[in-house]
Design a protein around this motif. Sequence first.
Motif, mmCIF file in Angstrom:
data_model
loop_
_atom_site.group_PDB
_atom_site.id
_atom_site.type_symbol
_atom_site.label_atom_id
_atom_site.label_comp_id
_atom_site.label_asym_id
_atom_site.label_seq_id
_atom_site.Cartn_x
_atom_site.Cartn_y
_atom_site.Cartn_z
ATOM 1 N N THR A 312 -61.455 2.267 -91.972
ATOM 2 C CA THR A 312 -60.182 2.123 -92.688
ATOM 3 C C THR A 312 -59.307 3.366 -92.637
ATOM 4 O OG1 THR A 312 -61.247 2.740 -94.773
ATOM 5 C CG2 THR A 312 -61.145 0.400 -94.245
ATOM 6 N N THR A 313 -59.887 4.521 -92.280
ATOM 7 C CA THR A 313 -59.094 5.759 -92.207
ATOM 8 C C THR A 313 -58.907 6.227 -90.771
ATOM 9 O OG1 THR A 313 -61.058 7.176 -92.445
ATOM 10 C CG2 THR A 313 -59.925 6.515 -94.470
ATOM 11 N N ARG A 314 -59.166 5.360 -89.829
ATOM 12 C CA ARG A 314 -59.082 5.748 -88.422
ATOM 13 C C ARG A 314 -57.688 6.273 -88.096
ATOM 14 N NH1 ARG A 314 -61.747 2.207 -83.546
ATOM 15 N NH2 ARG A 314 -61.735 3.860 -82.002
ATOM 16 N N GLY A 315 -57.658 7.432 -87.464
ATOM 17 C CA GLY A 315 -56.386 8.044 -87.087
ATOM 18 C C GLY A 315 -55.795 8.944 -88.147
ATOM 19 N N GLN A 316 -56.399 8.997 -89.318
ATOM 20 C CA GLN A 316 -55.876 9.837 -90.397
ATOM 21 C C GLN A 316 -56.433 11.253 -90.291
ATOM 22 O OE1 GLN A 316 -56.328 8.231 -94.339
ATOM 23 N NE2 GLN A 316 -55.820 6.135 -93.693
ATOM 24 N N GLY A 317 -55.672 12.215 -90.829
ATOM 25 C CA GLY A 317 -56.148 13.589 -90.948
ATOM 26 C C GLY A 317 -56.280 14.310 -89.626
ATOM 27 N N GLY A 318 -56.743 15.564 -89.710
ATOM 28 C CA GLY A 318 -56.929 16.392 -88.534
ATOM 29 C C GLY A 318 -58.331 16.281 -87.973
ATOM 30 N N PRO A 319 -58.710 17.245 -87.123
ATOM 31 C CA PRO A 319 -60.015 17.173 -86.460
ATOM 32 C C PRO A 319 -61.201 17.262 -87.402
ATOM 33 C CG PRO A 319 -58.930 19.292 -86.051
ATOM 34 C CD PRO A 319 -57.912 18.406 -86.680
ATOM 35 N N ASN A 320 -60.988 17.823 -88.612
ATOM 36 C CA ASN A 320 -62.100 17.969 -89.562
ATOM 37 C C ASN A 320 -62.098 16.902 -90.647
ATOM 38 O OD1 ASN A 320 -63.141 20.351 -88.325
ATOM 39 N ND2 ASN A 320 -61.489 21.542 -89.301
ATOM 40 N N PHE A 321 -61.228 15.891 -90.489
ATOM 41 C CA PHE A 321 -61.084 14.890 -91.544
ATOM 42 C C PHE A 321 -62.403 14.190 -91.844
ATOM 43 C CE2 PHE A 321 -60.404 10.505 -92.905
ATOM 44 C CZ PHE A 321 -59.652 10.700 -94.060
ATOM 45 N N VAL A 322 -63.078 13.710 -90.815
ATOM 46 C CA VAL A 322 -64.316 12.951 -91.039
ATOM 47 C C VAL A 322 -65.368 13.832 -91.695
ATOM 48 C CG1 VAL A 322 -66.237 11.783 -89.902
ATOM 49 C CG2 VAL A 322 -63.895 11.278 -89.212
ATOM 50 N N ASN A 323 -65.485 15.077 -91.229
ATOM 51 C CA ASN A 323 -66.477 15.984 -91.823
ATOM 52 C C ASN A 323 -66.186 16.255 -93.289
ATOM 53 O OD1 ASN A 323 -68.369 16.487 -89.791
ATOM 54 N ND2 ASN A 323 -67.027 17.961 -88.781
ATOM 55 N N ASN A 324 -64.928 16.526 -93.596
ATOM 56 C CA ASN A 324 -64.577 16.930 -94.957
ATOM 57 C C ASN A 324 -64.447 15.754 -95.921
ATOM 58 O OD1 ASN A 324 -64.497 19.572 -94.068
ATOM 59 N ND2 ASN A 324 -62.280 19.562 -93.707
ATOM 60 N N ALA A 325 -63.931 14.623 -95.436
ATOM 61 C CA ALA A 325 -63.611 13.514 -96.331
ATOM 62 C C ALA A 325 -64.686 12.442 -96.362
ATOM 63 C CB ALA A 325 -62.276 12.873 -95.918
ATOM 64 N N ILE A 326 -65.569 12.420 -95.377
ATOM 65 C CA ILE A 326 -66.563 11.342 -95.313
ATOM 66 C C ILE A 326 -67.981 11.903 -95.260
ATOM 67 C CG2 ILE A 326 -67.386 9.340 -94.015
ATOM 68 C CD1 ILE A 326 -64.504 8.910 -93.063
ATOM 69 N N LEU A 327 -68.299 12.709 -94.243
ATOM 70 C CA LEU A 327 -69.669 13.197 -94.095
ATOM 71 C C LEU A 327 -70.062 14.164 -95.207
ATOM 72 C CD1 LEU A 327 -69.984 13.695 -90.225
ATOM 73 C CD2 LEU A 327 -70.776 11.780 -91.627
ATOM 74 N N GLY A 328 -69.133 15.011 -95.643
ATOM 75 C CA GLY A 328 -69.446 15.963 -96.715
ATOM 76 C C GLY A 328 -69.787 15.277 -98.020
ATOM 77 N N PRO A 329 -68.894 14.396 -98.513
ATOM 78 C CA PRO A 329 -69.231 13.656 -99.740
ATOM 79 C C PRO A 329 -70.497 12.804 -99.599
ATOM 80 C CG PRO A 329 -66.873 13.551 -99.327
ATOM 81 C CD PRO A 329 -67.488 14.194 -98.110
ATOM 82 N N LEU A 330 -70.718 12.250 -98.421
ATOM 83 C CA LEU A 330 -71.935 11.461 -98.215
ATOM 84 C C LEU A 330 -73.166 12.346 -98.369
ATOM 85 C CD1 LEU A 330 -73.502 8.921 -97.368
ATOM 86 C CD2 LEU A 330 -73.078 9.564 -94.975
ATOM 87 N N ARG A 331 -73.119 13.530 -97.835
ATOM 88 C CA ARG A 331 -74.252 14.452 -97.964
ATOM 89 C C ARG A 331 -74.538 14.750 -99.430
ATOM 90 N NH1 ARG A 331 -72.259 18.473 -95.379
ATOM 91 N NH2 ARG A 331 -71.480 19.471 -97.262
ATOM 92 N N ASP A 332 -73.496 14.991 -100.208
ATOM 93 C CA ASP A 332 -73.694 15.289 -101.628
ATOM 94 C C ASP A 332 -74.343 14.108 -102.358
ATOM 95 O OD1 ASP A 332 -72.503 17.707 -101.122
ATOM 96 O OD2 ASP A 332 -70.518 17.101 -101.861
ATOM 97 N N LYS A 333 -73.901 12.894 -102.059
ATOM 98 C CA LYS A 333 -74.498 11.711 -102.697
ATOM 99 C C LYS A 333 -75.967 11.570 -102.299
ATOM 100 C CE LYS A 333 -70.159 9.046 -102.709
ATOM 101 N NZ LYS A 333 -69.462 7.872 -102.123
ATOM 102 N N ARG A 334 -76.255 11.821 -101.033
ATOM 103 C CA ARG A 334 -77.629 11.675 -100.558
ATOM 104 C C ARG A 334 -78.552 12.727 -101.182
ATOM 105 N NH1 ARG A 334 -78.996 8.731 -96.059
ATOM 106 N NH2 ARG A 334 -80.363 10.377 -95.221
ATOM 107 N N VAL A 335 -78.051 13.930 -101.366
ATOM 108 C CA VAL A 335 -78.865 14.970 -102.009
ATOM 109 C C VAL A 335 -79.303 14.502 -103.393
ATOM 110 C CG1 VAL A 335 -78.781 17.262 -103.068
ATOM 111 C CG2 VAL A 335 -77.934 16.949 -100.734
#
Length: 571
Positions: A312-335
């Motif tokens: 749903t966010t494809r094409g949004q943000g810069g090169p770090n968008f997925v890391n900062n907005a998706i993978l980072g929060p996912l890591r916190d939830k998984r911890v």
Amino acid sequence: MFLVLAATAAVTASIVSSARNGQAFAEAAPLSSFVSIRDVAPNVKAPPTRRGGSTGVFTVDCGTNENGKFSPDNPVAQPGVRNGAQHVHDFVGNLSITADSSDESLAASDTTCRNGDKSSYFWPVVRIDRTANRQANPVGADAGTLKAAGTPSMSCPTVADKLPAISARASAEVKRNLELLDKQIAEANQRIVTTRGQGGPNFVNNAILGPLRDKRVATLDRIAIAIGREGTRPTGLVSLADCDLSYDGAHAGHANQGAAGAPAANAVTPSVNCPTVRDRLSGVPASAVDEVNRNLELLDKQIAEANQRIVTTRGQGGPNFVNNAILGPLRDKRVATLDRIAIAIGRQGTRPTGLTSLAACTLNNPPPANPPSTPSTDASELPGVQGPNLEIAGNIGGIVRPASVKIEYRGNPTTKVVPMPRFLRALTGESKPTSRGPANARNSWTCSGFADRLSDKYPICPAGSQVMRVHDFPSCWDGENIDSDNHRAHISFPDANTGACPAGTRAVPQLRISISYDIPVEVQKKGQYQLDSFPEENHNPSSDHNDFLNVNSTRQMAKIANCVNTGRRCQ
């Protein structure tokens, strides 16, 4: 309404796949795989509707894959096998689905369907390749033989990472059976080597794949029984029984190649790749099993939410968008979730250490670091063709987005239908008619305005007519199972002449998916469009297929069945 097809000869297509960089590649389909639709005799006949039959139609609008959700996963035929299809599918409906999706994560997903249907509908993409030289690849003496790169090996769904929490008392027995599954695969791989060249076209299917599937069914059942003695018996393990052949290790993640063998732009939708947790937990105290399972399901849902956000966010943000907005929060939830699992186990036993090292996730099929500045030639010239393109295992050219997709649930001409069970899996067609045989292949190709005929070849349509694929699904359910060891035995087709279901089965709404494409007439006449396929199929039009996973709510499916049974047209 059901379709009865007059007997037609299966298309004869070259099935010699070539090797590039040590990998199996499909060659272009020959011109003999194309036919003018006017030369196809009418062959569609609907069985007469009898008294008590159901004639309604419920239509679902899930779009035409405007989100660009493309994937070489097949969650129905190859669950748990990433990039298992070796060709790309269009996906509509469920936004989070991947090869690793659980039923719970699918139910929590959003959807592209306007009525809220969370089911997943997916089929191989169609491409236009203006560079294809069909005359250089005629049907010749090699037709009917498979020449793939290297010795094939078994590709089976993994099991340990799909199991629920296993109690201490069941752990040893489960482990023995997991080891037996590995041994069965090794024996099958050895047989492939020692029997190479033996038997006819169905030898591997009948002498190796079939017996392996039977052994896996029995072993998976023993695993379920062992777990069930101390807790809730897992369901759905039979979905993991069926294995397939990989001709070059591509099921583990096939390299993307362009027409000349160079890396091509990757348009496949990335998906989250997280370390497995289920197979890292051994001997969970019985009193902690339920709590651990709840948190394992939560981990699955967190991954599904992340996969949905990627779409749903494809094409949004810069090169770090997925890391900062998706993978980072996912890591916190998984911890946090992994910590709850460790605490639950530690209350009655030894608290596991190191689980938080499994928190960080990466991407499968990440976008290229340096995407091309311009799209492919076809993408820039032709309306409806998307670029850049995922080009994989000889499936090259611009992906054509459907002009329209019609999803219909239809009745049975002899009886009323019952609702489909939630999470029912179904497929139609045969993705590998060359290696598995054509028994399950179905004519699906036609043109708009020619609904009275279906072909096993790519159609050449008159000006103003669209290329179409019409896929009817089986609709006679065994009344019990949502899947089976070969993904077909639990739901079958009605009788071709009468429309009646076999004894012991119950009619459910019959799914029909009709896909239309705007393909220039000159492209059709030159044989420059084709279906994505496994390498050994060489874009054989008879390899067309479609898959479905029902995630309609119980209430919505009851509404569909009522519409069909009362003879109405609904949406």
